[in-house]
Scaffold this motif. Structure first.
Motif, short mmCIF file in Angstrom:
data_model
loop_
_atom_site.label_atom_id
_atom_site.label_comp_id
_atom_site.label_asym_id
_atom_site.label_seq_id
_atom_site.Cartn_x
_atom_site.Cartn_y
_atom_site.Cartn_z
N UNK A 8 0.84 -1.20 0.00
CA UNK A 8 0.00 0.00 0.00
C UNK A 8 0.87 1.24 0.00
N UNK A 9 0.55 2.15 -0.92
CA UNK A 9 1.20 3.46 -0.96
C UNK A 9 0.20 4.45 -1.54
N UNK A 10 -0.38 5.31 -0.70
CA UNK A 10 -1.42 6.22 -1.20
C UNK A 10 -0.92 7.16 -2.29
N UNK A 11 0.39 7.30 -2.42
CA UNK A 11 0.93 8.16 -3.48
C UNK A 11 1.18 7.38 -4.76
N UNK A 12 0.93 6.09 -4.72
CA UNK A 12 1.07 5.26 -5.91
C UNK A 12 2.07 4.14 -5.73
N UNK A 13 1.66 2.93 -6.13
CA UNK A 13 2.53 1.76 -6.04
C UNK A 13 3.49 1.72 -7.22
N UNK A 14 4.56 0.99 -7.02
CA UNK A 14 5.46 0.65 -8.11
C UNK A 14 4.74 -0.31 -9.06
N UNK A 15 5.04 -0.26 -10.35
CA UNK A 15 4.43 -1.21 -11.28
C UNK A 15 4.70 -2.66 -10.93
N UNK A 16 5.76 -2.91 -10.15
CA UNK A 16 6.12 -4.29 -9.80
C UNK A 16 5.41 -4.81 -8.55
N UNK A 17 4.72 -3.94 -7.81
CA UNK A 17 4.21 -4.34 -6.50
C UNK A 17 3.09 -5.38 -6.57
N UNK A 18 2.22 -5.30 -7.58
CA UNK A 18 1.16 -6.30 -7.70
C UNK A 18 1.76 -7.69 -7.91
N UNK A 19 2.79 -7.76 -8.75
CA UNK A 19 3.47 -9.03 -8.95
C UNK A 19 4.18 -9.50 -7.70
N UNK A 20 4.70 -8.55 -6.92
CA UNK A 20 5.37 -8.90 -5.68
C UNK A 20 4.38 -9.51 -4.69
N UNK A 21 3.18 -8.92 -4.58
CA UNK A 21 2.17 -9.46 -3.68
C UNK A 21 1.74 -10.86 -4.14
N UNK A 22 1.66 -11.07 -5.44
CA UNK A 22 1.35 -12.41 -5.95
C UNK A 22 2.44 -13.39 -5.53
N UNK A 23 3.68 -12.91 -5.51
CA UNK A 23 4.78 -13.78 -5.06
C UNK A 23 4.67 -14.08 -3.57
N UNK A 24 4.25 -13.09 -2.78
CA UNK A 24 4.01 -13.36 -1.36
C UNK A 24 3.10 -14.58 -1.21
N UNK A 25 2.03 -14.59 -2.00
CA UNK A 25 1.07 -15.69 -1.93
C UNK A 25 1.68 -17.02 -2.29
N UNK A 26 2.54 -17.03 -3.31
CA UNK A 26 3.17 -18.30 -3.69
C UNK A 26 4.08 -18.81 -2.58
N UNK A 27 4.79 -17.91 -1.90
CA UNK A 27 5.66 -18.32 -0.80
C UNK A 27 4.84 -18.91 0.35
#
Length: 611
Positions: A8-27
């Motif tokens: 979460x970043x109210x000023x805007x996420x990095x384009x890579x963050x959605x993929x990073x969260x998906x990786x959290x789930x895989x771990x």
């Protein structure tokens, strides 16, 4: 029961963050093998791994959206009173389209906001994202049954159910939190407050909520065990007995709500035995109800004779696992990976194997007796706090009587050593601690001893009740952390009826003399629940729990050799901490050195997180 994560970043996420969260789930796939979900917009990405327990349909998929689509929820745990809350919310006009407790939780938050938290009877960690206001709300249950970790890197707030997921965040420091290391080595404690073994990773404290927005993060406590201390000192013993019995039955009733198979951990001790008894005598469990036990034939810690005693009364099916020192060594790396942080003893391995056994027999939900010792003063060393309270009040006859009973009943020596430690002045307490840990650097010890919450607050409890409240604050969570990780390793949900908040709050308010009396721990529990066990179990004077023959195991040559190799790793990974190797003849030291080396190898390097 699930795994949740987000960025979460109210000023805007990095384009890579959605993929990073998906990786959290895989771990964290082991936490939820049944389904996965991902939501992302410009400011927030939320991930979820689902272990389906209530409403097995796709209706339970998360992140869960509010009817108007404004709010998104990710939730780990169970709300046991969701049916009652659903009825209350429906009467207020809320319309439900699923049968899930997830939908009820979101509706409760929409109806009452943070004031919904005291209404929840459950174990939970959840996050609600407001897509319009760009705010994030997070909360955690009262006792810390369900975990929630977070880190802030580059202005972005990341959270997850397990630390190992957050290690995937680029740029996250892996520096060790030396205060956490001190409490582990000196007090044999982890999970004391919001710390982890990584300085960059914190956990939302139990009983707390958090708001995250453009102005930063704000944490507020919504539940505190201290608030309930001594609230019912005038309650008669018989009233307390009846109330405790009915609260225990109610707690069990709520925790039997499940759409998947349920079983019980059964050690042969009072807590788990009375749980099984309530299931049969009050909740009409069917013959063949599965119970799972760790057995150690030929060792003093083996409790299967008590399990057999209970089985002669109730027709449960007894499944047993037989952990050994060799099998523990074989599974050690996997055990360390699942637990994220160093653990305090090999007893957790018995629990790990019990969870494996339950999964092998198709059971997804397990009831466990964790928390009974905190509520009813079941450990041995609370005798010391009880004696200390009598000493501070000047009750010399009471002190002499209790001391005599402790000796006559041959209680563990920690009963007396704790009392002796408590009556020492602070300076002598520190000297005693230092004498017990000569292998630590003097500078390391001196730099951290006064900053420890165990030093400053846990041992400042003035009597038994205050000490039990400190248990909920500073001790219980390290047991709950391993319970969560060991059960989730096998995609099993563990439920703890003795931590029903109604029972916890009621017991904290009662007189300490109801909990320890005439040198006997769990006095009130035996009065209230003895009818559900057997006379032999109720009469036990030993305190074992889910333990192992750790001393015998760790004296074996393979363990001793591993400890010596591990010490070389530890000296390099934690400079300035050790002056010399601790004695590996003491199994606790041996285990902790091995754990620290595994933690360093698995999590402190910059290598990719495995799996």
């Amino acid at each position: 029961m699930c795994g949740i994560s987000g960025a979460f970043n109210p000023r805007g996420l990095s384009p890579d963050d959605a993929g990073l969260v998906a990786r959290f789930g895989r771990i964290m796939r082991h936490r939820g093998p049944d389904d996965e979900g991902l939501f992302a917009d410009a400011a927030c990405a939320l991930g979820h791994r689902r272990l389906a327990i209530i409403d097995l349909s796709r209706d339970g998929r998360q992140p869960f959206a509010s009817p108007d689509g404004r709010f998104r929820l990710v939730f780990n745990g169970e709300i046991y009173n969701y049916l009652e809350l659903r009825g209350e919310l429906a009467a207020k006009g809320r319309v439900f389209r699923t049968k899930t407790d997830t939908e009820v939780l979101l509706a409760a938050w929409l109806e009452w906001g943070p004031d919904c938290l005291p209404r929840l009877n459950g174990m939970f960690a959840f996050a609600v994202y407001d897509t319009e206001a760009r705010t994030l709300f997070l909360a955690r249950d009262r006792c810390g049954v369900k975990p929630l970790y977070y880190a802030v890197v580059g202005g972005t707030f990341y959270f997850a159910s397990e630390i190992k997921a957050l290690l995937a965040v680029p740029g996250l420091s892996r520096a060790v939190d030396t205060q956490a290391l001190f409490d582990y080595l000196v007090y044999n404690r982890t999970d004391v407050a919001d710390e982890t073994f990584l300085a960059a990773v914190r956990k939302l404290p139990k009983g707390c909520r958090m708001a995250v927005d453009a102005s930063g993060t704000r944490i507020a406590r919504w539940w505190d065990p201290i608030a309930f201390l001594d609230a019912r000192l005038d309650v008669p013993l018989e009233t307390a007995r009846r109330t405790v019995e009915e609260l225990a039955v109610s707690a069990m009733t709520l925790r039997m709500r499940s759409d998947v198979p349920v079983g019980s951990c059964l050690s042969g001790g009072l807590d788990s035995s009375t749980m099984v008894g309530i299931l049969f005598d009050r909740l009409h469990a069917p013959a063949g109800y599965p119970c799972f036990t760790a057995a150690f034939p030929g060792h003093a810690v083996d409790e299967t004779a008590h399990v057999d005693d209970l089985r002669r009364r109730y027709p449960f099916e007894s499944f047993r696992t037989f952990p050994t020192g060799a099998s523990c060594l074989e599974n050690l790396r996997d055990l360390a990976w699942h637990n994220d942080e160093p653990t305090t003893g090999a007893a957790i391995y018995a629990q790990y194997e019990v969870m494996r056994l339950a999964r092998q027999h198709g059971v997804t939900v397990l009831l466990d007796g964790q928390g009974g010792d905190e509520g009813f003063a079941g450990y041995q060393y609370p005798h010391g706090f009880n004696l200390y309270g009598l000493w501070r009040r000047g009750d010399v006859p009471g002190l002499v009587r209790e001391l005599a009973k402790v000796v006559v009943r041959r209680q563990d020596r920690s009963s007396l050593t704790t009392f002796g430690y408590l009556v020492l002045p602070r300076a002598l307490r520190k000297a005693a601690l230092r004498a017990a840990t000569p292998f630590l650097s003097r500078d390391f010890f001196k730099a951290h001893v006064d900053d420890s919450l165990i030093t400053r607050e846990f041992f400042d409890a003035g009597d038994l009740n205050a000490a039990l409240a400190r248990h909920y604050q500073y001790k219980l969570e390290h047991l709950l952390r391993t319970e969560d990780r060991n059960s989730m390793a096998f995609s099993v949900e563990s439920r703890v009826p003795f931590l029903d908040y109604r029972l916890v709050e009621y017991l904290l308010g009662l007189s300490g003399s109801f909990k320890i009396r005439d040198g006997e721990t769990k006095y009130l529990q035996k009065l209230a629940l003895a009818a559900y066990a057997t006379p032999g179990i109720v009469a036990r004077k030993d305190k074992i729990g889910f333990t192992t023959p750790m001393d015998a195991w760790l004296r074996a040559a393979p363990w001793q050799e591993l400890a010596r190799r591990s010490y070389a790793t530890v000296r390099a990974a934690y400079p300035g901490v050790f002056d010399a190797a601790p004695s590996f003849d003491k199994s606790g030291h041996c285990w902790k050195i091995i754990q620290l080396a595994l933690f360093s190898d698995l999590f402190l390097s910059n290598a990719e997180i495995p799996r």
